[in-house]
Scaffold this motif. Structure first.
Motif, mmCIF file in Angstrom:
data_model
loop_
_atom_site.group_PDB
_atom_site.id
_atom_site.type_symbol
_atom_site.label_atom_id
_atom_site.label_comp_id
_atom_site.label_asym_id
_atom_site.label_seq_id
_atom_site.Cartn_x
_atom_site.Cartn_y
_atom_site.Cartn_z
ATOM 1 N N ASN A 59 0.801 -1.230 0.000
ATOM 2 C CA ASN A 59 0.000 0.000 0.000
ATOM 3 C C ASN A 59 0.834 1.280 0.000
ATOM 4 O O ASN A 59 0.651 2.162 0.855
ATOM 5 C CB ASN A 59 -0.950 0.012 1.212
ATOM 6 N N PRO A 60 1.775 1.418 -0.926
ATOM 7 C CA PRO A 60 2.530 2.687 -0.993
ATOM 8 C C PRO A 60 1.620 3.817 -1.460
ATOM 9 O O PRO A 60 0.658 3.600 -2.215
ATOM 10 C CB PRO A 60 3.619 2.394 -2.015
ATOM 11 N N THR A 61 1.898 5.006 -1.004
ATOM 12 C CA THR A 61 1.177 6.190 -1.469
ATOM 13 C C THR A 61 2.139 7.051 -2.288
ATOM 14 O O THR A 61 3.349 6.834 -2.290
ATOM 15 C CB THR A 61 0.629 6.991 -0.277
ATOM 16 N N TRP A 62 1.585 8.024 -2.978
ATOM 17 C CA TRP A 62 2.398 8.885 -3.840
ATOM 18 C C TRP A 62 2.205 10.328 -3.394
ATOM 19 O O TRP A 62 1.069 10.785 -3.153
ATOM 20 C CB TRP A 62 1.971 8.727 -5.299
ATOM 21 N N LYS A 63 3.283 11.071 -3.278
ATOM 22 C CA LYS A 63 3.193 12.462 -2.856
ATOM 23 C C LYS A 63 4.220 13.305 -3.610
ATOM 24 O O LYS A 63 5.256 12.815 -4.050
ATOM 25 C CB LYS A 63 3.411 12.594 -1.345
ATOM 26 N N ARG A 64 3.906 14.578 -3.730
ATOM 27 C CA ARG A 64 4.826 15.526 -4.361
ATOM 28 C C ARG A 64 5.745 16.118 -3.301
ATOM 29 O O ARG A 64 5.351 16.270 -2.128
ATOM 30 C CB ARG A 64 4.050 16.647 -5.055
ATOM 31 N N PRO A 65 6.983 16.475 -3.668
ATOM 32 C CA PRO A 65 7.883 17.124 -2.712
ATOM 33 C C PRO A 65 7.279 18.430 -2.199
ATOM 34 O O PRO A 65 6.756 19.238 -2.972
ATOM 35 C CB PRO A 65 9.146 17.394 -3.535
ATOM 36 N N THR A 66 7.354 18.612 -0.905
ATOM 37 C CA THR A 66 6.793 19.820 -0.283
ATOM 38 C C THR A 66 7.790 20.372 0.734
ATOM 39 O O THR A 66 8.868 19.811 0.956
ATOM 40 C CB THR A 66 5.468 19.503 0.426
#
Length: 667
Positions: A59-66
Motif C-alpha cells: 500500500n505505498p502512497t504517492w506524494k509531491r515534494p513539499t
C-alpha cells in the motif's frame, strides 16, 4: 565513414510517448493545475508487481515534494549536481546510480540528460523531463513529481540526502523507470547498459589482471580522457546484495572517482577512490577512512585526499580492489586505448547502421541475414576494431534474460572483394572461420573488441527467435598517418554570445560568475581536448582567474570570461604556429612564441628573465604544454601593463610594502 570531432554534437530529440514538456507545462500553468502523467500513473503498475512482492512494499502512497520543517523547501538542484545528492532506495538499481554518480563528474555529459529549464519555483507545474540515449537518438522523457512513499514520509526509491532537499536524482530515476516500463525493470541490471543510456558512449573493459601500478594508471588515464568509470563486486554467499564484514556490498556497483599514488613507510602505495550509491556503507580495510594507513603516511597530499566522512566515498588499495571487485567498467564518447603506453591521442572512425535483424535460419545459412562490410587500412597496436550492437528496448520482454542477438565477423578473401554490398552464399561455405575477439554481453548491448590485420571484413548478425531492432556501431582505429598534429588539442571556435548564453551559463550554475574549479572543468571538459598532461590544473586556473579578475573577487563574470576566451584563441594560434614538427613546443621556442603573440606587441624581456621563465614553465624534458604557455603569455601581458599603469615615468615605480605584496601574491 565519419571522423568523430564532437561526439556530443546536437542530434534530434525524440519525445517519448509523444509528450512535449514545454506545451504540457504551459497548459498546466494556464489552467492552474499540477501535471499528472497518465502514461506512468501514480499506481502499483508503475512500481511493478515483482518489486512490490520481493520488498514487501504494501500500500505505498504517492506524494509531491513539499516544504520540510527541518530542510526547507524542495529544490531541483541546489549548488550544482553531485554524486552526494544520491541515496539508493529499495530498488536494486545501483547499476544505474553508480553510472549516474560518475556522470556528475562530467558537467558536459550531465547537461545532456539533465535540462536546467525546470525547478520547484520558476514556472513550477509538477512536471519535469530528462533525456536518455536510445539506439542512436536522444529521447526526452516527461514525468510528474509524484513519488512513491511509505508511511507518508519515507521515499521508497532514491531519496534526498539528510543534509539537503534536492530531488533531481529521485525524478531522474522515475524518468528512467518510465523509459523501461516500471521501477521493477530497474531492479538489477548492467552498469554497461546504464552508461550507454546516459551518454551514448562506448564501453571499454581493461585487460586481465593488471598490476596495481598499471591499474592506477588506467584509472588516471581514463579520468584525463573524461571517461566515466564504475566497478562491481562479485555475488556473495547470500542472494541479492548484502553488506559483508569488510564493509563492501556483494553484487553491488560502485562509482570510481579517482586514483593516486601515496608515500607509505619506505615505499609507495597505489590507491583508488570509490563511492557507494547506498550513501554511507564503506570499506573497512586498508586505506579506509579510519584506517591506520592514513595516520602513518607522511605524504604531502594526505590532507587533500583523506576525508573522514560517512558519505559513501572511501579509498582502497589497488591490490585490495583486485581481490574484492570483479571488474572495472570505463565509458567514453569514443573508444580509448588503455594499454600499449596508455595512449589517448589516437583517432577513430565510426560507421552506424539501424536495422531490423531477421530470424536466423540454420538450414539456409547466415547469408540470409544483414551484412555490414568495413575495412581496416593500416596495422595498429592493441584493439583496433570495436563492433557494438544496441538492442531496441521494445524488442525485449520483461521475461527475457538473455539478449536475443549475436553476430560474427569474417575476413573477406581477395576473391570476394568485388562484392561491395552483399557477399554470395558461396562465401559462407562450411568451415569458414570467424575472427575472434573479447566479448561483452549485457541485457541491451553486445560488443566485441578485435585486433584485426589490414583488410576487408563483414559483420553478420542474426537472432535466434523473433525479429529484433538494433543499432550497430563499428569503430575502426586510424593509423598515425591518418592523424593530424592539430588533433592533439582543439579549442572550439565559439562566438562570444554563444559562450555567454550556453557554455558559460552551464558552468556558472545559475550564478553570474565562475570560480577557478568551475573554470578548470569548463576548459578541460568542454573546450580542451588534449594529450595526457596537457589539461589545465587547478593552480593554473587559479592563476588565470587572478590575471583576468578585474573586480578582485576570485571569480570571472561573462565579460571577463569573454576576454579570457579571446586570449585563449590567440594563444592556441601561437602554440600551433610555434611548435615543432613533432608537435612539441620546447622551452627554446618561448622567445619565438613571444614574437608570434600579437597582444604582446611592444613588450620585450631580457635573456636572463627568459631563462628564468623556461625554468618556471617547462617540464623536465624542456617541453612547454599548452596550459603552461597560456599562463606564461597572459602573465607577461598583465605584468607589463601593470607596470605601465603604476609607473609615472615609464622607467620605475614606487610601491609601499602592502602594495607590493598585494601585486605579487595575488596576481
Amino acid at each position: 565513414m565519419a571522423y568523430h570531432q564532437d561526439p556530443l554534437a546536437e542530434t534530434s530529440v525524440v519525445k517519448f510517448k509523444g509528450q512535449d514538456f514545454q506545451s504540457l507545462r504551459d497548459h498546466c500553468l494556464s489552467k492552474g493545475l499540477l501535471f499528472e502523467d497518465d502514461t506512468f500513473p501514480a499506481a502499483d503498475s508503475s512500481i511493478g508487481l515483482k518489486l512490490l512482492q520481493e520488498k514487501e512494499l504494501q500500500n505505498p502512497t504517492w506524494k509531491r515534494p513539499t516544504m520540510d520543517p527541518s530542510r526547507g523547501p524542495p529544490y531541483f538542484i541546489l549548488e550544482g549536481a553531485s554524486r552526494f545528492d544520491i541515496q539508493q532506495g529499495q530498488a536494486g538499481d545501483c547499476w544505474v546510480l553508480a553510472a549516474l554518480g560518475s556522470l556528475t563528474q562530467s558537467p558536459q555529459c550531465l547537461q545532456r540528460i539533465l535540462p536546467t529549464d525546470q525547478s520547484f519555483s520558476h514556472k513550477y507545474a509538477g512536471i519535469f523531463h530528462f533525456r536518455f540515449w536510445q539506439c542512436g537518438q536522444w529521447v526526452d522523457v516527461v514525468v510528474d513529481d509524484r513519488l512513491p512513499v511509505k508511511d507518508q514520509r519515507h521515499y521508497l526509491f532514491v531519496c534526498p540526502r539528510k543534509n539537503n532537499h534536492e530531488f533531481w536524482p529521485c525524478l531522474l530515476e522515475k524518468a528512467y523507470a518510465k523509459l523501461h516500463g516500471s521501477y521493477s525493470h530497474l531492479h538489477y541490471g548492467y552498469i554497461e547498459d546504464a552508461f550507454v543510456d546516459l551518454t551514448g558512449g562506448v564501453v571499454t573493459i581493461p585487460g586481465p589482471s593488471p598490476t596495481p601500478s598499471d591499474l592506477m594508471m588506467v584509472v588516471k588515464t581514463a579520468a584525463q580522457a573524461g571517461s566515466l568509470m564504475a566497478c562491481q563486486t562479485p555475488p556473495g554467499p547470500t542472494i541479492g546484495d548484502s553488506e559483508m564484514e569488510n564493509g563492501l556490498v556483494s553484487r553491488h556497483a560502485y562509482t570510481v572517482t579517482g586514483a593516486e599514488q601515496v608515500q607509505y613507510r619506505r615505499g609507495w602505495e597505489e590507491i583508488m577512490r570509490l563511492w557507494n550509491p547506498w550513501g554511507q556503507t564503506e570499506w573497512k580495510g586498508r586505506w579506509s577512512d579510519r584506517s591506520l594507513e592514513w595516520q602513518e603516511t607522511q605524504d604531502p597530499k594526505k590532507h587533500q585526499l583523506h576525508k573522514n566522512k560517512d558519505d559513501g566515498e572511501f579509498w582502497i588499495s589497488c591490490r585490495d580492489f583486485q581481490d574484492n571487485f570483479s571488474r572495472l567498467i570505463i565509458c567514453n564518447q569514443i573508444p580509448i586505448s588503455l594499454d600499449h603506453g596508455n595512449t589517448l591521442h589516437e583517432r577513430w572512425s565510426e560507421m552506424t547502421h539501424e536495422s531490423q535483424g531477421t530470424k536466423g535460419n540454420a538450414a539456409e545459412g547466415p547469408w540470409q541475414d544483414p551484412q555490414y562490410l568495413f575495412s581496416v587500412q593500416d596495422p595498429t597496436e592493441g584493439y583496433n576494431v570495436i563492433v557494438s550492437f544496441t538492442i531496441q528496448p521494445q524488442s525485449l520482454t520483461s521475461t527475457k534474460r538473455e539478449i536475443p542477438l549475436t553476430f560474427r565477423v569474417f575476413k573477406v578473401d581477395s576473391q570476394f572483394q568485388q562484392f561491395q554490398e552483399r557477399l554470395p552464399p558461396k562465401f559462407f561455405s562450411q568451415g569458414r572461420a570467424h575472427v575472434q575477439g573479447m566479448h561483452l554481453k549485457t541485457k541491451y548491448n553486445v560488443t566485441r573488441y578485435f585486433h584485426l590485420s589490414p583488410g576487408t571484413y563483414v559483420v553478420v548478425p542474426w537472432t535466434t527467435k523473433d525479429e529484433v531492432g538494433f543499432f550497430l556501431r563499428i569503430f575502426v582505429k586510424l593509423s598515425s598517418m591518418d592523424r593530424n598534429l592539430d588533433s592533439n588539442f582543439n579549442l572550439r571556435e565559439v562566438k562570444a554570445s554563444q559562450i555567454q548564453q550556453n557554455i558559460f551559463q552551464r558552468y556558472a550554475q545559475q550564478k553570474p560568475d565562475i570560480d577557478a574549479p568551475q573554470l578548470q572543468h569548463l576548459l578541460n571538459q568542454e573546450l580542451l581536448q588534449g594529450l595526457p598532461g596537457d589539461t589545465f590544473s587547478l593552480d593554473e586556473c587559479r592563476s588565470i582567474v587572478a590575471l583576468m579578475d578585474l573586480k578582485v573577487n576570485g571569480r570571472l563574470d561573462q565579460e571577463e570570461f569573454k576576454r579570457l576566451w579571446e586570449r585563449l584563441t590567440k594563444c592556441q594560434a601561437v602554440f600551433q604556429n610555434t611548435r615543432r614538427s613533432s608537435g612539441d613546443l620546447l622551452s627554446a621556442d618561448l622567445w619565438q612564441a613571444i614574437k608570434n603573440t600579437d597582444f604582446l606587441a611592444g613588450i620585450s624581456i631580457s635573456r636572463d628573465l627568459l631563462e628564468l621563465m623556461t625554468l618556471r614553465y617547462s617540464d623536465s624534458a624542456d617541453k612547454v604544454s599548452f596550459p603552461s604557455l597560456v599562463c606564461f603569455l597572459m602573465r607577461l601581458e598583465v605584468m607589463s601593463k601593470t607596470f605601465r599603469n603604476l609607473s609615472k615615468d615609464g622607467r620605475g615605480l614606487y610601491l609601499t610594502e602592502m602594495q607590493w605584496m598585494h601585486l605579487v601574491m595575488y596576481s
